[in-house]
Design a protein around this motif. Structure first.
Motif, PDB file in Angstrom:
ATOM      1  N   UNK A 107       0.834  -1.198   0.000  1.00  0.00           N
ATOM      2  CA  UNK A 107       0.000   0.000   0.000  1.00  0.00           C
ATOM      3  C   UNK A 107       0.868   1.247   0.000  1.00  0.00           C
ATOM      4  N   UNK A 108       0.529   2.216  -0.823  1.00  0.00           N
ATOM      5  CA  UNK A 108       1.355   3.402  -1.029  1.00  0.00           C
ATOM      6  C   UNK A 108       0.644   4.659  -0.547  1.00  0.00           C
ATOM      7  N   UNK A 143       0.003  -2.023  -5.087  1.00  0.00           N
ATOM      8  CA  UNK A 143       0.420  -2.915  -6.162  1.00  0.00           C
ATOM      9  C   UNK A 143       0.709  -4.295  -5.586  1.00  0.00           C
ATOM     10  N   UNK A 144       0.594  -5.295  -6.459  1.00  0.00           N
ATOM     11  CA  UNK A 144       0.819  -6.680  -6.073  1.00  0.00           C
ATOM     12  C   UNK A 144       2.314  -6.965  -6.114  1.00  0.00           C
ATOM     13  N   UNK A 145       2.823  -7.570  -5.068  1.00  0.00           N
ATOM     14  CA  UNK A 145       4.255  -7.823  -4.961  1.00  0.00           C
ATOM     15  C   UNK A 145       4.523  -9.306  -4.743  1.00  0.00           C
ATOM     16  N   UNK A 147       8.284 -13.596   4.244  1.00  0.00           N
ATOM     17  CA  UNK A 147       7.216 -14.394   4.841  1.00  0.00           C
ATOM     18  C   UNK A 147       5.894 -14.061   4.175  1.00  0.00           C
ATOM     19  N   UNK A 148       4.859 -14.857   4.499  1.00  0.00           N
ATOM     20  CA  UNK A 148       3.551 -14.695   3.857  1.00  0.00           C
ATOM     21  C   UNK A 148       2.744 -13.607   4.558  1.00  0.00           C
ATOM     22  N   UNK A 149       3.273 -12.388   4.502  1.00  0.00           N
ATOM     23  CA  UNK A 149       2.547 -11.230   5.038  1.00  0.00           C
ATOM     24  C   UNK A 149       1.743 -10.628   3.893  1.00  0.00           C
ATOM     25  N   UNK A 150       0.435 -10.544   4.006  1.00  0.00           N
ATOM     26  CA  UNK A 150      -0.376 -10.141   2.862  1.00  0.00           C
ATOM     27  C   UNK A 150      -0.333  -8.656   2.541  1.00  0.00           C
ATOM     28  N   UNK A 151       0.091  -7.805   3.505  1.00  0.00           N
ATOM     29  CA  UNK A 151       0.005  -6.370   3.232  1.00  0.00           C
ATOM     30  C   UNK A 151       1.216  -5.664   3.831  1.00  0.00           C
TER      31      UNK A 151
END
Length: 724
Positions: A521-522, A559-561, A588-592
């Motif tokens: 998130x920007x 944006x998707x990373x 790691x699997x951090x979604x945001x």
């Protein structure tokens, strides 16, 4: 290839001797046979064969064979009698004799032998004979079925199959739901003054019977709706209970065929109840035709879609499935073939429609032996091939005439797996579990995700793909533990599913499985006030060398990373310095991940000090380590093309003022030349030497200062001259 047969004295639709007495054959009516002695047993055999009395014909042929064992035709006729009587064991014996003694005989017998071997579960031999037959497409499909036996047998524990307790020693088949119970066709014996039998296998005529599976005190009884003097055939009662569509032979309109014999075709009829509940006289289907047969009808629950089997011209094989729709004027549309995904060069018949699921029997698709049961999605016939229902619903023998409840948890079907056409019940101890794969951020469906089901010991049991809506379903044993995960390239699992499936309902809906691609998130803020800046444009590229993405044109975008990846973010806003940031996404699997870009306002006249620009002593030549700092200036000028700057150089106070002024000017020009060579326009840079005129710390002429204090004064600065 099996052709439509003419049956003496009554109707019997079948392709394999007595496959339920109601596959597609025609009807032949002749005068009573004269039983005067014939000149030879062969003539007697041929006569019985021509009258479809195969059980009698084979005895005459075998007697003749004892007298003439070198007669090829006798052996082929014996083999064909057993094929038509559906006796695969004897048919195998005699077809092998035929092909061993006369290997050059018609290739159709090779295909027939392969069929009998499949029915007898001799699949390796069957593969060979299919391979040397001349029916390439059909044979390839059959071989593919044999190669897929493991898949077709995989779910054999899913259903419990038991013989219907009211089966008779004669043929019982084609169940249909009727009122509160079940109706079915049977040739069971009844006490009559005049014995009526069917030449083919000397069975009785087919009639409808009904029973209530929930009331064991009620006897099996013949239905008074449609039974005439001859065969009735498969059909279906309307969901409303107010009508029935069924098959009947067209005796009254029989055409003359083959030397004066009357031949009647199968036809479809409708019967309706009046206001009192009484069944009215049957009405023929609009498209019945005495030149070909129509039968085995099924009708949709809204009574507007009719599907049936027919050997009408223009089909793909012996019998095909056709569809007709109810028109606004309550008439039926012209039947249309259901196409090559459903129909084959073989026989498709016994359709049953449950919502959009079309169940039917076929001997042309890959299967376990004879007729197998299949299911297809009626709304996706152009893109999807039918699925074989597998064992135990299918066997190496003929399986057909299936009906099932809406959840396909229980139903009935017909089979000759025990040597006679019987009805079987089936039920499942499995529950259908339905789920979907969605994106974590916005719950959008993910198609093509691999959904993995694991067993109690952690072993992978089954994998399938989610459809275009992200949906999937499994059939799970009742009272079992369900563990599911999902995966797709560039996506990461947020959380799998672990649930207990009790089996108390027909279908269990699972919570979604969420996959994600980490979201960055920007936000853009003013560095002085920390307030959000509107109208920012940000361009993102994955490091080290990926092409930039399209600019993101609003604050608060994202944006998707990829986990563990590094991204460069270029942020520009009018009135602010453009800035390049680097963001690292955790592995790691951090979604945001949140990233804030802090921008400074452009102030004309403001000076920005450049560190790490060094020259040799008393020289204007840049040291190599200075180039890295000037590369940053080059990037700064490229990112801010609207700026014009002064590139100022300063010295310490050691040496004369005039010397220092000259040296600083040369150093400023040297730095400017480097930037110009890097692509910065010369008219955007003004080199300016200040000598020792602007020392920062009082270390002027005659003042004793340390080396570090003098170093502080030796510097290069950027000064904003203009903003265009």
């Amino acid at each position: 290839m099996f052709n439509l047969q003419r049956v003496s004295s009554h109707l019997k639709i079948k392709i394999k001797a007595r496959i339920i007495s109601f596959l597609f054959v025609s009807l032949s009516l002749t005068a009573s046979a004269q039983f005067n002695p014939l000149a030879s047993s062969i003539k007697r055999a041929d006569l019985k064969y021509d009258q479809f009395a195969y059980s009698r014909a084979v005895d005459y042929y075998k007697y003749a064979y004892q007298k003439d064992s070198l007669n090829e035709r006798l052996v082929s006729q014996i083999g064909m009698c057993y094929v038509k009587l559906n006796n695969s064991t004897e048919a195998e014996v005699w077809l092998k004799i035929l092909l061993k003694k006369w290997p050059g005989t018609d290739s159709q017998y090779k295909y027939l032998l392969a069929q009998q071997l499949s029915k007898n579960k001799k699949y390796d031999e069957a593969t060979y004979w299919y391979g040397v037959s001349d029916r390439d497409d059909m044979a390839k499909e059959k071989i593919r079925g044999i190669e897929s036996l493991g898949k077709l047998l995989r779910d054999s524990s899913k259903y419990e199959v038991s013989a219907f307790e009211h089966n008779s020693p004669q043929s019982d088949f084609s169940p249909m739901y009727f009122e509160k119970g079940i109706a079915f066709l049977s040739s069971r014996k009844e006490e009559k003054w005049v014995k009526e039998t069917y030449n083919w296998d000397e069975s009785n005529y087919l009639d409808f019977y009904s029973f209530d599976p929930y009331d064991t005190t009620m006897p099996i009884k013949k239905l008074a709706i449609v039974n005439p003097s001859y065969h009735e055939g498969p059909g279906e009662v309307f969901a409303s209970g107010n009508g029935i569509v069924f098959t009947r032979n067209g005796l009254q309109e029989a055409n003359l065929r083959r030397g004066g014999k009357r031949v009647a075709r199968l036809q479809i009829y409708f019967s309706y109840r009046d206001a009192s509940g009484k069944w009215l006289n049957p009405i023929p289907f609009k498209y019945n035709d005495n030149n070909y047969s129509l039968g085995h009808p099924t009708i949709s629950s809204d009574e507007k879609t009719l599907i049936f089997s027919s050997d009408m011209p223009g089909g793909f094989g012996a019998t095909d499935l056709y569809i007709s729709k109810m028109l606004p004027d309550s008439t039926w549309s012209k039947p249309e073939n259901l196409g090559s995904k459903i129909n084959t060069a073989g026989n498709e018949m016994f359709p049953y429609l449950e919502k959009n699921q079309l169940y039917f029997a076929s001997d042309g698709h890959m299967g376990l032996g004879g007729l197998d049961l299949y299911v297809a999605d009626l709304v996706a016939l152009d893109t999807q091939t039918p699925s074989n229902l597998g064992a135990p619903l299918n066997s190496s023998k003929d399986d057909f005439g299936l009906i099932a409840d809406a959840g396909f948890r229980a139903g009935y079907f017909s089979s000759d797996r025990n040597g006679n056409d019987d009805i079987f019940r089936f039920s499942t101890n499995y529950t259908k579990v339905v789920g979907c794969v969605l994106t974590l951020v916005d719950s959008m469906p993910i198609s093509g995700a691999m959904v993995n089901r694991f067993g109690n010991n952690g072993e992978l049991v089954e994998t399938l793909l989610s459809n275009s809506k992200g949906e999937f379903f499994f059939e799970i044993p009742n009272n079992s533990r369900l563990k599911l995960t999902a995966e797709k390239s560039s996506y990461y699992l947020h959380e799998g599913i672990v649930e207990h499936v009790s089996g108390q309902s027909l279908e269990t809906k699972l919570p979604p499985i969420f996959l994600f691609q980490p979201i960055v998130g920007l936000d853009v803020v003013d560095i002085a006030t920390m307030s959000k800046i509107e109208g920012a444009i940000q361009t993102i590229r994955k490091l080290p060398d990926t092409e930039p993405t399209k600019p993101i044109s609003d604050v608060g975008m994202q944006f998707v990373a990829l986990p563990g990846a590094r991204y460069e973010i270029l942020t520009s806003v009018e009135g602010y310095y453009t800035k390049r940031d680097t963001v690292e996404v955790p592995p790691t699997t951090i979604p945001f991940v949140s990233h804030i870009t802090k921008l400074s306002k452009i102030l004309v006249g403001e000076s920005i000090r450049l560190d790490h620009i060094f020259y040799d002593s008393n020289s204007a030549s840049l040291r190599p380590e200075s180039e890295a700092e000037l590369d940053k200036v080059s990037i700064f000028m490229s990112d801010n093309p609207h700026l014009k700057i002064e590139l100022g150089s300063h010295t310490d106070s050691r040496g004369s003022a005039s010397y220092n002024l000259s040296l600083s000017q040369k150093r400023a020009e040297s730095a400017a030349k480097f930037l110009i060579l890097q692509g910065v326009a010369a008219n955007r840079i003004v080199p300016k030497g200040y000598g020792e005129s602007k020392v920062l710390n009082g270390c002027g002429d005659g003042v004793a200062c340390s080396a570090d204090e003098h170093q502080e004064n030796r510097r290069t600065e950027i000064k904003i001259l203009e903003v265009n």
